[in-house]
Design a protein around this motif. Structure first.
Motif, PDB file in Angstrom:
ATOM      1  N   VAL A 119      50.851  47.088  41.165  1.00 21.67           N
ATOM      2  CA  VAL A 119      49.026  47.551  40.781  1.00 21.67           C
ATOM      3  C   VAL A 119      48.155  46.625  40.547  1.00 21.67           C
ATOM      4  N   VAL A 120      47.111  46.752  41.834  1.00 23.20           N
ATOM      5  CA  VAL A 120      46.122  46.241  41.940  1.00 23.20           C
ATOM      6  C   VAL A 120      44.584  47.293  40.645  1.00 23.20           C
ATOM      7  N   LEU A 121      43.997  46.157  40.283  1.00 18.25           N
ATOM      8  CA  LEU A 121      42.615  46.883  40.193  1.00 18.25           C
ATOM      9  C   LEU A 121      41.509  47.030  40.709  1.00 18.25           C
ATOM     10  N   THR A 122      40.651  48.102  41.129  1.00 21.81           N
ATOM     11  CA  THR A 122      39.173  47.376  41.770  1.00 21.81           C
ATOM     12  C   THR A 122      38.025  48.219  41.009  1.00 21.81           C
ATOM     13  N   GLU A 123      37.185  47.686  40.428  1.00 15.40           N
ATOM     14  CA  GLU A 123      36.245  48.196  39.762  1.00 15.40           C
ATOM     15  C   GLU A 123      35.409  48.391  40.734  1.00 15.40           C
ATOM     16  N   LYS A 124      34.538  49.117  40.860  1.00 14.83           N
ATOM     17  CA  LYS A 124      33.696  50.558  41.336  1.00 14.83           C
ATOM     18  C   LYS A 124      32.682  50.733  41.203  1.00 14.83           C
TER      19      LYS A 124
END
Length: 128
Positions: free
Chosen positions: A84-89
């Motif tokens: 699970v990869v979390l990338t804030e945008k």
């Protein structure tokens, strides 16, 4: 078999990360009973024991890697793995799920992730 799924959630990565590795949070987020661990090597179960595995990598607020199997796996089939990869945008977080080493009979897990994780998570993080 391997597949990658993406969804965008209305929450900071920190909230999603901490909810995923918390028993209470994971249970509320998905609607299925979960026992989670926030330690590398810690075991977890989700959806009333249907899913079980171990935490392999925990990169705070960024990445979760877990061994993963369901009660439908045959005894001879090795655990699959989820990342699970979390990338804030811009106030939201893109969640990328890479599910690898899935048994050939595991095509239905693609739909399962959407129905039993992504849809409930969208509702949960919209409310909070």
């Amino acid at each position: 078999m391997e597949f990658t799924l993406k969804t965008t959630l209305n929450a900071p990565a920190k909230d999603i990360f901490n909810t995923w590795i918390s028993s209470e949070g994971h249970t509320k987020m998905t609607g299925g009973e979960a026992i989670a661990s926030n330690k590398v090597g810690g075991s977890f179960t989700a959806w009333d024991g249907y899913i079980q595995g171990k935490n392999l990598v925990l990169e705070e607020n960024k990445r979760i890697v877990q061994s993963w199997r369901t009660s439908q796996f045959e005894p001879h089939e090795e655990d699959s793995q989820i990342e699970v990869v979390l990338t804030e945008k811009g106030g939201n977080t893109e969640l990328t799920l890479i599910h690898s080493k899935v048994p050939e009979s595991g095509e239905h897990y693609i739909k399962g992730w959407d129905e039993h994780y992504f849809q409930p998570m969208k509702k949960y993080f919209t409310k909070n």
